[in-house]
Design a protein around this motif. Structure first.
Motif, PDB file in Angstrom:
ATOM      1  N   ALA A   2       0.821  -1.199   0.000  1.00  0.00           N
ATOM      2  CA  ALA A   2       0.000   0.000   0.000  1.00  0.00           C
ATOM      3  C   ALA A   2       0.858   1.253   0.000  1.00  0.00           C
ATOM      4  O   ALA A   2       1.863   1.337   0.679  1.00  0.00           O
ATOM      5  CB  ALA A   2      -0.893  -0.018   1.236  1.00  0.00           C
ATOM      6  N   GLY A   3       0.457   2.205  -0.789  1.00  0.00           N
ATOM      7  CA  GLY A   3       1.158   3.479  -0.789  1.00  0.00           C
ATOM      8  C   GLY A   3       2.238   3.569  -1.833  1.00  0.00           C
ATOM      9  O   GLY A   3       2.849   4.608  -2.013  1.00  0.00           O
ATOM     10  N   ALA A   4       2.476   2.475  -2.553  1.00  0.00           N
ATOM     11  CA  ALA A   4       3.572   2.478  -3.521  1.00  0.00           C
ATOM     12  C   ALA A   4       3.130   2.980  -4.889  1.00  0.00           C
ATOM     13  O   ALA A   4       3.864   2.896  -5.833  1.00  0.00           O
ATOM     14  CB  ALA A   4       4.148   1.073  -3.645  1.00  0.00           C
ATOM     15  N   LEU A   5       1.927   3.463  -4.974  1.00  0.00           N
ATOM     16  CA  LEU A   5       1.387   3.794  -6.282  1.00  0.00           C
ATOM     17  C   LEU A   5       1.283   5.303  -6.459  1.00  0.00           C
ATOM     18  O   LEU A   5       0.443   5.941  -5.857  1.00  0.00           O
ATOM     19  CB  LEU A   5       0.004   3.166  -6.424  1.00  0.00           C
ATOM     20  N   PRO A   6       2.114   5.851  -7.312  1.00  0.00           N
ATOM     21  CA  PRO A   6       2.054   7.292  -7.512  1.00  0.00           C
ATOM     22  C   PRO A   6       0.709   7.705  -8.084  1.00  0.00           C
ATOM     23  O   PRO A   6       0.138   6.998  -8.908  1.00  0.00           O
ATOM     24  CB  PRO A   6       3.185   7.542  -8.519  1.00  0.00           C
ATOM     25  N   GLY A   7       0.207   8.822  -7.631  1.00  0.00           N
ATOM     26  CA  GLY A   7      -1.032   9.336  -8.181  1.00  0.00           C
ATOM     27  C   GLY A   7      -2.275   8.812  -7.509  1.00  0.00           C
ATOM     28  O   GLY A   7      -3.373   9.244  -7.814  1.00  0.00           O
ATOM     29  N   LEU A   8      -2.132   7.877  -6.601  1.00  0.00           N
ATOM     30  CA  LEU A   8      -3.292   7.357  -5.886  1.00  0.00           C
ATOM     31  C   LEU A   8      -3.240   7.839  -4.436  1.00  0.00           C
ATOM     32  O   LEU A   8      -2.178   8.152  -3.920  1.00  0.00           O
ATOM     33  CB  LEU A   8      -3.303   5.825  -5.907  1.00  0.00           C
ATOM     34  N   PRO A   9      -4.402   7.902  -3.789  1.00  0.00           N
ATOM     35  CA  PRO A   9      -4.408   8.365  -2.412  1.00  0.00           C
ATOM     36  C   PRO A   9      -3.492   7.503  -1.542  1.00  0.00           C
ATOM     37  O   PRO A   9      -3.426   6.296  -1.720  1.00  0.00           O
ATOM     38  CB  PRO A   9      -5.872   8.190  -1.983  1.00  0.00           C
ATOM     39  N   ARG A  10      -2.806   8.142  -0.638  1.00  0.00           N
ATOM     40  CA  ARG A  10      -1.934   7.412   0.271  1.00  0.00           C
ATOM     41  C   ARG A  10      -2.771   6.399   1.054  1.00  0.00           C
ATOM     42  O   ARG A  10      -3.931   6.623   1.362  1.00  0.00           O
ATOM     43  CB  ARG A  10      -1.292   8.405   1.254  1.00  0.00           C
ATOM     44  N   ALA A  11      -2.149   5.281   1.352  1.00  0.00           N
ATOM     45  CA  ALA A  11      -2.872   4.242   2.081  1.00  0.00           C
ATOM     46  C   ALA A  11      -3.248   4.731   3.469  1.00  0.00           C
ATOM     47  O   ALA A  11      -2.403   5.179   4.234  1.00  0.00           O
ATOM     48  CB  ALA A  11      -1.993   3.003   2.198  1.00  0.00           C
ATOM     49  N   ALA A  12      -4.524   4.665   3.778  1.00  0.00           N
ATOM     50  CA  ALA A  12      -4.955   4.964   5.131  1.00  0.00           C
ATOM     51  C   ALA A  12      -4.920   3.669   5.928  1.00  0.00           C
ATOM     52  O   ALA A  12      -5.077   2.595   5.373  1.00  0.00           O
ATOM     53  CB  ALA A  12      -6.363   5.541   5.114  1.00  0.00           C
ATOM     54  N   ARG A  13      -4.671   3.745   7.196  1.00  0.00           N
ATOM     55  CA  ARG A  13      -4.793   2.554   8.030  1.00  0.00           C
ATOM     56  C   ARG A  13      -6.234   2.092   7.944  1.00  0.00           C
ATOM     57  O   ARG A  13      -7.156   2.883   7.804  1.00  0.00           O
ATOM     58  CB  ARG A  13      -4.418   2.871   9.474  1.00  0.00           C
ATOM     59  N   ALA A  14      -6.412   0.779   8.051  1.00  0.00           N
ATOM     60  CA  ALA A  14      -7.751   0.229   7.823  1.00  0.00           C
ATOM     61  C   ALA A  14      -8.760   0.809   8.807  1.00  0.00           C
ATOM     62  O   ALA A  14      -9.934   0.932   8.499  1.00  0.00           O
ATOM     63  CB  ALA A  14      -7.704  -1.285   7.938  1.00  0.00           C
ATOM     64  N   ASP A  15      -8.321   1.168  10.002  1.00  0.00           N
ATOM     65  CA  ASP A  15      -9.265   1.658  11.006  1.00  0.00           C
ATOM     66  C   ASP A  15      -9.249   3.187  11.106  1.00  0.00           C
ATOM     67  O   ASP A  15      -9.785   3.777  12.017  1.00  0.00           O
ATOM     68  CB  ASP A  15      -8.939   1.050  12.372  1.00  0.00           C
ATOM     69  N   GLU A  16      -8.604   3.824  10.158  1.00  0.00           N
ATOM     70  CA  GLU A  16      -8.499   5.279  10.177  1.00  0.00           C
ATOM     71  C   GLU A  16      -9.663   5.873   9.403  1.00  0.00           C
ATOM     72  O   GLU A  16      -9.832   5.596   8.216  1.00  0.00           O
ATOM     73  CB  GLU A  16      -7.170   5.671   9.512  1.00  0.00           C
ATOM     74  N   ARG A  17     -10.485   6.676  10.064  1.00  0.00           N
ATOM     75  CA  ARG A  17     -11.622   7.270   9.368  1.00  0.00           C
ATOM     76  C   ARG A  17     -11.134   8.340   8.411  1.00  0.00           C
ATOM     77  O   ARG A  17     -10.419   9.251   8.797  1.00  0.00           O
ATOM     78  CB  ARG A  17     -12.588   7.892  10.367  1.00  0.00           C
ATOM     79  N   ALA A  18     -11.509   8.208   7.173  1.00  0.00           N
ATOM     80  CA  ALA A  18     -11.045   9.187   6.190  1.00  0.00           C
ATOM     81  C   ALA A  18     -12.038   9.278   5.043  1.00  0.00           C
ATOM     82  O   ALA A  18     -12.690   8.292   4.686  1.00  0.00           O
ATOM     83  CB  ALA A  18      -9.672   8.770   5.660  1.00  0.00           C
ATOM     84  N   VAL A  19     -12.156  10.462   4.496  1.00  0.00           N
ATOM     85  CA  VAL A  19     -12.935  10.681   3.281  1.00  0.00           C
ATOM     86  C   VAL A  19     -11.963  11.247   2.257  1.00  0.00           C
ATOM     87  O   VAL A  19     -11.343  12.282   2.496  1.00  0.00           O
ATOM     88  CB  VAL A  19     -14.084  11.684   3.521  1.00  0.00           C
ATOM     89  N   SER A  20     -11.794  10.531   1.154  1.00  0.00           N
ATOM     90  CA  SER A  20     -10.817  11.008   0.174  1.00  0.00           C
ATOM     91  C   SER A  20     -11.411  11.017  -1.229  1.00  0.00           C
ATOM     92  O   SER A  20     -12.157  10.109  -1.605  1.00  0.00           O
ATOM     93  CB  SER A  20      -9.562  10.134   0.219  1.00  0.00           C
ATOM     94  N   PRO A  21     -11.080  12.051  -2.003  1.00  0.00           N
ATOM     95  CA  PRO A  21     -11.533  12.075  -3.392  1.00  0.00           C
ATOM     96  C   PRO A  21     -10.825  10.989  -4.184  1.00  0.00           C
ATOM     97  O   PRO A  21      -9.675  10.659  -3.899  1.00  0.00           O
ATOM     98  CB  PRO A  21     -11.109  13.473  -3.872  1.00  0.00           C
ATOM     99  N   LEU A  22     -11.525  10.454  -5.169  1.00  0.00           N
ATOM    100  CA  LEU A  22     -10.919   9.357  -5.923  1.00  0.00           C
ATOM    101  C   LEU A  22     -10.696   9.768  -7.386  1.00  0.00           C
ATOM    102  O   LEU A  22      -9.575   9.863  -7.845  1.00  0.00           O
ATOM    103  CB  LEU A  22     -11.824   8.117  -5.845  1.00  0.00           C
TER     104      LEU A  22
END
Ligand SMILES: [Zn+2]
Length: 331
Positions: free
Chosen positions: A41-61
């Motif tokens: 997770a997180g190794a993909l440029p241009g994609l949202p950074r990996a959130a921890r599975a239990d981390e509440r987040a709203v991110s644009p896709l």
């Protein structure tokens, strides 16, 4: 059994394995490709950074799409001119937080449709809240049956009760169903036995976004709910089907972790196929899950799992549940 034995097992005569007759795509000589490390997770440029599975987040896709994470499984949200369409509804008890998150996104005020990728609680926990508000709920027929009648929890030796009527899917499919929502064609397709017996992908064909539930696991260990109908062979086939669904521009949205690319799905497919070949061979020789682990079936893979023993236990159980289909000489 030593390493050389395992190598023999891996390269053994294909005539007894299921690999040759599964499909032309699943060659026994499939080679694990370089770059599988990008699964991390997180190794993909241009994609949202990996959130921890239990981390509440709203991110644009992408475009009108957003991702709500940390309330159970990921919830994919598409804004439409009339409101919102969502995939999965989070865990029980999180519906209020999910409604708050939806309120902050475009199209807020009405959820026209909710699509469930499968029947696990992390994906259907908010169903009743949305169903009671008149949202159309779409899922595989097996998901409706599970939720409508309850099901046995083998590890806990008890039954989970049926969900209230408002939580149940109102429209179902068995293999494929096309919907028109918000001016976009949405293709829902069965992923037979990929993780449970009710998995589907939800392909937003205009945007090139595919919600895949737990059929793809870039963050968590791949999970086979073998008692709920998932098995390793089904998972390999499902991953192959997902590769056909998308292209290099497609975003695949799993239940946990960030969106991934087709190359990542291909890497997971290749790894699962390699494990299918290794474990079926050793199953035919009578190995237990622990013996498979000791023999090194998880060695030399591009990705290591957090709990390889648990994964192999489930793989082993799932293979025995399909012993009549994996080899002609096991009776
Ligand atoms: Zn699941």
């Amino acid at each position: 059994m030593g390493p050389s034995d395992l190598r023999t097992a891996r390269m053994g005569d294909a005539s007894g394995g299921r690999g040759t007759d599964r499909s032309p795509r699943t060659s026994r000589r499939a080679v694990l490709k370089a770059g599988v490390g990008a699964l991390l997770a997180g190794a993909l440029p241009g994609l949202p950074r990996a959130a921890r599975a239990d981390e509440r987040a709203v991110s644009p896709l992408r475009g009108p799409f957003s991702l709500v994470s940390g309330l159970g499984g990921n919830v994919l949200v598409r804004a439409t001119p009339e409101g919102q369409v969502i995939v999965d509804s989070g865990s029980p008890g999180q519906a209020g937080a999910l409604l708050d998150a939806l309120e902050s996104l475009p199209g807020a005020g009405r959820v026209d449709a909710l699509l469930n990728t499968h029947w696990h609680l992390d994906q259907v926990g908010g169903n009743e809240t949305f169903g009671a508000r008149g949202t159309t709920i779409v899922a595989h027929e097996k998901t409706r049956l599970r939720l409508a009648h309850g099901y046995y929890l083998r590890d806990e030796d008890r039954y989970r009760e049926a969900m209230p009527a408002a939580a149940l899917p109102t429209e179902t499919l068995r293999d494929r169903r096309d919907l028109e929502l918000g001016g976009e064609r949405i293709e829902v397709g069965y992923l037979l036995e990929a993780h449970t017996d009710g998995d589907v992908y939800v392909h937003f064909t205009g945007a090139g976004i595919v919600a895949v539930g737990d059929a793809v696991s870039p963050l968590r260990d791949p999970e086979l709910d073998w008692f709920g109908g998932g098995w390793l062979g089904g998972r390999v086939d499902a991953l192959a089907r997902l590769l056909e669904v998308g292209d290099d521009t497609t975003l695949y949205v799993p239940s946990y972790g960030p969106a991934v690319r087709r190359a990542d799905v291909a890497a997971e497919h290749d790894m699962m196929l390699a494990l299918f070949e290794r474990t079926t061979e050793l199953l035919r020789r009578g190995y237990s899950a622990d013996e498979m682990l000791a023999a090194g079936v998880m060695d030399d893979l591009p990705r290591s799992l957090a709990e390889p023993a648990k994964f192999l236990h489930d793989v082993h159980q799932s293979l025995w549940a399909h012993h009549n289909t994996i080899s002609h000489d096991i009776v």
